[in-house]
Write a protein that holds these residues in place. Structure first.
Motif, short mmCIF file in Angstrom:
data_model
loop_
_atom_site.label_atom_id
_atom_site.label_comp_id
_atom_site.label_asym_id
_atom_site.label_seq_id
_atom_site.Cartn_x
_atom_site.Cartn_y
_atom_site.Cartn_z
N UNK A 1 10.65 4.83 1.24
CA UNK A 1 10.52 5.39 -0.11
C UNK A 1 9.30 6.29 -0.21
N UNK A 2 8.20 5.90 0.45
CA UNK A 2 6.99 6.72 0.43
C UNK A 2 7.27 8.09 1.05
N UNK A 3 7.94 8.13 2.20
CA UNK A 3 8.23 9.40 2.84
C UNK A 3 9.19 10.24 2.01
N UNK B 1 0.83 -1.21 0.00
CA UNK B 1 0.00 0.00 0.00
C UNK B 1 0.86 1.25 0.00
N UNK B 2 1.91 1.25 0.82
CA UNK B 2 2.80 2.41 0.83
C UNK B 2 3.59 2.52 -0.47
N UNK B 3 3.98 1.37 -1.05
CA UNK B 3 4.66 1.41 -2.34
C UNK B 3 3.78 1.99 -3.42
N UNK B 4 2.52 1.57 -3.46
CA UNK B 4 1.58 2.11 -4.45
C UNK B 4 1.32 3.59 -4.18
N UNK B 5 1.22 3.97 -2.91
CA UNK B 5 1.03 5.38 -2.59
C UNK B 5 2.16 6.24 -3.10
N UNK B 6 3.40 5.74 -2.97
CA UNK B 6 4.53 6.47 -3.51
C UNK B 6 4.48 6.61 -5.02
N UNK B 7 4.04 5.56 -5.70
CA UNK B 7 3.92 5.62 -7.16
C UNK B 7 2.90 6.68 -7.57
N UNK C 1 10.94 -5.19 -2.52
CA UNK C 1 10.92 -4.63 -1.17
C UNK C 1 9.50 -4.47 -0.64
N UNK C 2 8.53 -4.42 -1.52
CA UNK C 2 7.15 -4.36 -1.06
C UNK C 2 6.68 -5.68 -0.47
#
Length: 280
Positions: free
Chosen positions: A169-171, A120-126, A158-159
């Motif tokens: 990565x998200x931050x 979820x955080x990986x997708x949010x970063x994308x 890493x996800x």
């Protein structure tokens, strides 16, 4: 001729006949209509692909748990239990274990819950980087950025680890997105400064190293904002110039210093752990 230029493209143009004035007008109108629509449609389609791809690898790829991963999962169990704080690993900050604990409550204690947090955080970063790229380099560039990050094997891997890298990565992406924002009013400049302050402060509770970026982020905020002031503020002498620069100086100090103050509720635990290691 006027009625032809306002309607569909003439049949002669489709047959390859040399274009006349009416056909050129039709081409210009078609370019105006097609150019803004197709890149926007392709950009939205790429966002849909990124979401669908994230859901697919979330479901089909396995979880990977290292030694650190077991520590984070155990810290999720420690939070809110009678084991806290005596069994807490003082080298860890609480935000990632808190996310894991919520995922375990929502999805059950299973591998999918661990992957759901990081994916979820990986997708949010994308999605954040895609939106910022669209404003800076347009839809086509944003499509390339989104595709590259979505399909980047290391980012996908890493996800699926019970580690903080995807969230870190998200931050970092959130900091980049805020720094790429070009506010035009003092109110928006203050909003960007507040956003950078929050990301650096909350990011510490995810991973301590994010806090070290606060001074550099403050400097980049100052450079990006260009010390924008009201029109004519520089024309009235040195006192007015200093007064005009005060808001920017306050913002730089706020971003560079306040995140360290906001870590005080948790930093004594980390400092105690550091002193224990030094005494060994």
């Amino acid at each position: 001729a006027g009625s032809k230029s306002e309607g569909a493209c003439p049949f002669e143009h489709r047959l390859g006949v040399a274009p006349g004035p009416d056909i050129k007008a039709c081409d210009r109108r078609r370019d105006i209509m097609v150019r803004p629509i197709f890149p926007l449609f392709a950009y939205r389609a790429m966002l849909g692909f990124a979401i669908a791809f994230s859901v697919l690898h979330l479901w089909y790829l396995p979880v990977a748990i290292s030694y650190d991963g077991f520590i984070y999962i155990d810290m999720a169990d420690v939070l809110g239990s009678s084991r806290f704080p005596q069994d807490w690993n003082q080298a860890r900050t609480p935000l990632y274990p808190l996310f894991l604990k919520f995922a375990f409550w929502l999805l059950g204690r299973q591998p999918l819950a661990v992957i759901a947090v990081t994916t979820s955080l990986g997708l949010g970063g994308i999605l954040l980087l895609a939106g910022a790229s669209r404003k800076v380099i347009g839809e086509i560039g944003a499509i390339a950025v989104t595709a590259l990050l979505t399909l980047f094997p290391l980012y996908v891997a890493y996800q699926h680890f019970a580690l903080t890298e995807a969230g870190t990565a998200f931050f970092l992406i959130a900091l980049v997105v805020l720094l790429l924002w070009q506010p035009t009013t003092q109110r928006h400049i203050w909003m960007r400064a507040a956003g950078l302050l929050l990301v650096c402060s909350i990011g510490y509770y995810w991973r301590q190293a994010i806090l070290a970026l606060a001074p550099a982020v403050a400097l980049l905020h100052m450079i990006g904002s260009g010390a924008r002031t009201e029109t004519g503020a520089y024309a009235k002498g040195w006192s007015d110039r200093c007064r005009a620069l005060l808001p920017m100086a306050a913002q730089v100090a706020m971003i560079a210093l306040l995140p360290f103050l906001f870590t005080k509720p948790w930093s004594p635990r980390s400092e105690e752990h550091t002193s224990e290691l030094q005494s060994l």
